[in-house]
Scaffold this motif. Structure first.
Motif, short mmCIF file in Angstrom:
data_model
loop_
_atom_site.label_atom_id
_atom_site.label_comp_id
_atom_site.label_asym_id
_atom_site.label_seq_id
_atom_site.Cartn_x
_atom_site.Cartn_y
_atom_site.Cartn_z
N LEU A 7 0.84 -1.19 0.00
CA LEU A 7 0.00 0.00 0.00
C LEU A 7 0.88 1.24 0.00
CD1 LEU A 7 -3.14 0.40 0.32
CD2 LEU A 7 -2.70 0.80 2.73
N THR A 8 0.60 2.17 -0.90
CA THR A 8 1.29 3.45 -0.89
C THR A 8 0.36 4.51 -1.48
OG1 THR A 8 3.37 4.58 -1.46
CG2 THR A 8 2.38 3.18 -3.15
N SER A 9 0.82 5.74 -1.53
CA SER A 9 -0.03 6.82 -2.04
C SER A 9 0.77 7.70 -2.98
CB SER A 9 -0.58 7.66 -0.88
OG SER A 9 0.46 8.41 -0.26
N CYS A 10 0.02 8.44 -3.82
CA CYS A 10 0.67 9.36 -4.75
C CYS A 10 -0.31 10.45 -5.13
CB CYS A 10 1.14 8.59 -5.99
SG CYS A 10 2.14 9.56 -7.13
N LYS B 54 -3.91 9.93 -4.21
CA LYS B 54 -4.47 8.64 -4.63
C LYS B 54 -3.81 7.51 -3.84
CE LYS B 54 -5.33 10.17 -9.38
NZ LYS B 54 -4.86 11.56 -9.19
N LEU B 55 -4.60 6.49 -3.57
CA LEU B 55 -4.12 5.30 -2.86
C LEU B 55 -3.78 4.24 -3.89
CD1 LEU B 55 -3.79 4.08 0.01
CD2 LEU B 55 -6.14 3.24 -0.23
N VAL B 56 -2.61 3.62 -3.78
CA VAL B 56 -2.16 2.62 -4.75
C VAL B 56 -1.93 1.29 -4.04
CG1 VAL B 56 -0.46 2.06 -6.53
CG2 VAL B 56 -1.03 4.46 -6.09
N VAL B 57 -2.61 0.25 -4.52
CA VAL B 57 -2.48 -1.11 -3.98
C VAL B 57 -1.78 -1.96 -5.03
CG1 VAL B 57 -3.70 -3.15 -3.16
CG2 VAL B 57 -4.54 -0.88 -2.56
N MET B 58 -0.71 -2.65 -4.65
CA MET B 58 0.10 -3.40 -5.62
C MET B 58 0.39 -4.80 -5.12
SD MET B 58 2.95 -0.52 -6.60
CE MET B 58 3.32 -0.23 -4.87
N PRO C 168 1.08 -15.39 -6.68
CA PRO C 168 1.50 -13.98 -6.64
C PRO C 168 0.86 -13.19 -7.78
CG PRO C 168 3.30 -15.38 -7.41
CD PRO C 168 2.22 -16.30 -6.95
N LEU C 169 0.48 -11.96 -7.49
CA LEU C 169 -0.21 -11.11 -8.44
C LEU C 169 0.67 -9.95 -8.88
CD1 LEU C 169 -3.61 -10.83 -6.51
CD2 LEU C 169 -3.12 -12.34 -8.45
N THR C 170 0.41 -9.47 -10.08
CA THR C 170 1.07 -8.25 -10.56
C THR C 170 0.08 -7.09 -10.63
OG1 THR C 170 0.65 -8.90 -12.86
CG2 THR C 170 2.78 -9.52 -11.91
N ALA C 171 -1.13 -7.30 -10.16
CA ALA C 171 -2.20 -6.32 -10.31
C ALA C 171 -1.90 -5.04 -9.53
CB ALA C 171 -3.52 -6.90 -9.84
N VAL C 172 -2.34 -3.91 -10.12
CA VAL C 172 -2.24 -2.59 -9.50
C VAL C 172 -3.64 -1.98 -9.49
CG1 VAL C 172 -1.28 -0.25 -9.71
CG2 VAL C 172 0.14 -2.24 -10.26
N ARG D 226 -8.30 0.21 -12.35
CA ARG D 226 -7.21 -0.76 -12.53
C ARG D 226 -6.05 -0.10 -13.25
NH1 ARG D 226 -6.88 -6.58 -12.96
NH2 ARG D 226 -4.64 -7.03 -13.15
N GLY D 227 -4.87 -0.14 -12.61
CA GLY D 227 -3.68 0.41 -13.23
C GLY D 227 -2.95 -0.64 -14.04
N LYS D 228 -1.88 -0.23 -14.69
CA LYS D 228 -1.07 -1.16 -15.47
C LYS D 228 -0.33 -2.12 -14.55
CE LYS D 228 2.15 -1.24 -19.36
NZ LYS D 228 2.92 -0.41 -20.33
N ASP D 229 -0.35 -3.41 -14.86
CA ASP D 229 0.27 -4.42 -14.01
C ASP D 229 1.77 -4.16 -13.79
OD1 ASP D 229 -2.17 -5.63 -13.95
OD2 ASP D 229 -1.53 -7.49 -14.95
N MET D 230 2.28 -4.61 -12.65
CA MET D 230 3.72 -4.55 -12.42
C MET D 230 4.44 -5.41 -13.46
SD MET D 230 4.26 -4.67 -8.28
CE MET D 230 3.63 -6.34 -8.11
#
Length: 341
Positions: A117-120, A123-127, A137-141, A153-157
């Motif tokens: 969990l982080t922020s920018c 906005k809150l970002v879950v990765m 294991p997931l690459t989802a953002v 949904r953001g671009k995957d790691m």
């Protein structure tokens, strides 16, 4: 913001902007529906920057917190084997209020296990993390926009990784270290820009660092401790520091207590000083403005509590226990971050 004129009929545009700037964040959901001009204003990056520069944003702690889950079967009731499920709790140290963010649409029953969990920029970002059902294991953002109160949904790691370091600053989120799907420790690093929804590869660190902890201090991304694949659980006392401007890493020795896990409890000042959270078991520490929110126990078997540290610079440092925790918000906190909304 010259395009926004006569925001409130009968008032000069500057005065109307000042009035809307002072609206609390909790009122924005209603304000978005007043008219198209207000909606464009409240959703604009310029308005967020204006509120931030004029001191009308507020900082809250967002926490990955366990909540009680009802047993799915008689067997679960008898054995107590129902695994914990995690939501995102929002704690406001100014109003001492507790709330929850709506679940991630793809995971309505709980967040991916061990997600970061982080922020920018508000906005809150879950990765990452593990799928709660398959443990893959997931690459989802996933990005939560407090202005619109929605997830997207953001671009995957670019790589699968678990237990990695993360931090945010300069409109970007930084990740480094952790381990891959075969539990090999990693030294690679990437930066993600939520505005452009793109990942950029960074220079690698000098060594692999699994279960490291990250934070951005000033213009630097600190990656603290961790261990190599062949040194499972032997946490290092060093850190690697990325100069965000130049993209170069440097190594700093003696930053951390060797052998101690740094996860969720690293607090570094701009002078490079590491501040001890004051607790030892199940610790999570989140700096929220001038305060620090801390949870955990003082020793094995001690009560699990929530605390605010008003001053941790000198001899007067004191853990002030938060006694009025509402029902449903007393669960274990896995990790957290500060979000300015």
């Amino acid at each position: 913001m010259d395009e926004f004129i006569e925001l409130i009929p009968g008032l000069p545009s500057e005065l109307g902007l000042e009035c809307l700037t002072r609206l609390s964040n909790s009122s924005h959901r209603v304000a978005l529906r007043v008219c198209n001009q207000w909606r464009r204003l409240f959703l604009s990056d310029e308005f967020y920057s204006h509120r931030k520069n004029t001191g009308h944003t507020r900082k809250v702690a967002c926490l990955v917190q366990a909540h009680e889950q009802q047993p799915h079967s008689e067997f679960d009731k008898q054995t107590g084997s129902t695994p914990p499920s995690y939501d995102i709790t929002v704690f406001d140290p100014e109003s001492m209020s507790w709330d929850r963010v709506d679940p991630v649409p793809e995971y309505p029953s709980g967040l991916p296990l061990f997600c970061q969990l982080t922020s920018c920029e508000g906005k809150l970002v879950v990765m990452g993390g593990w799928d709660p059902a398959s443990y893959e294991p997931l690459t989802a953002v996933f990005v939560y926009d407090f202005r619109m109160n929605i997830w997207w949904r953001g671009k995957d790691m670019p790589e699968k990784r678990s237990f990695f370091a993360t931090g945010s600053g300069y409109d970007r989120v930084f990740v480094a270290g952790g381990h891959d799907e075969n539990k090999n420790a990693l030294k690679t690093a990437w930066a993600y820009g939520p505005k452009i929804d793109e990942w950029t590869m960074l220079a690698p660190m000098s060594q692999d660092r699994d279960e490291c902890e990250g934070t951005v201090v000033g213009g630097e991304f600190w990656v603290v401790s961790g261990y190599a694949t062949e040194s499972q659980g032997m946490f290092d006392d060093s850190a690697e520091v990325l100069d965000i401007g130049s993209g170069q890493w440097r190594r700093v020795e003696g930053v951390w207590e060797a052998g101690r896990c740094p996860r969720s409890c690293v607090d570094i000042r701009e002078n490079g000083k590491v501040v001890d959270p004051g607790l030892r078991i199940g610790v999570c520490s989140v700096r929220v403005g001038s305060r620090k929110w801390v949870t955990g126990s003082e020793y094995e078997g001690a009560p699990y509590g929530f605390y605010l540290v008003e001053n941790d610079e000198g001899q007067n440092r004191k853990l002030n226990k938060i006694s009025s925790v509402p029902d449903g918000f007393a669960g274990f906190v896995q990790s957290g971050c500060c979000v300015e909304i």
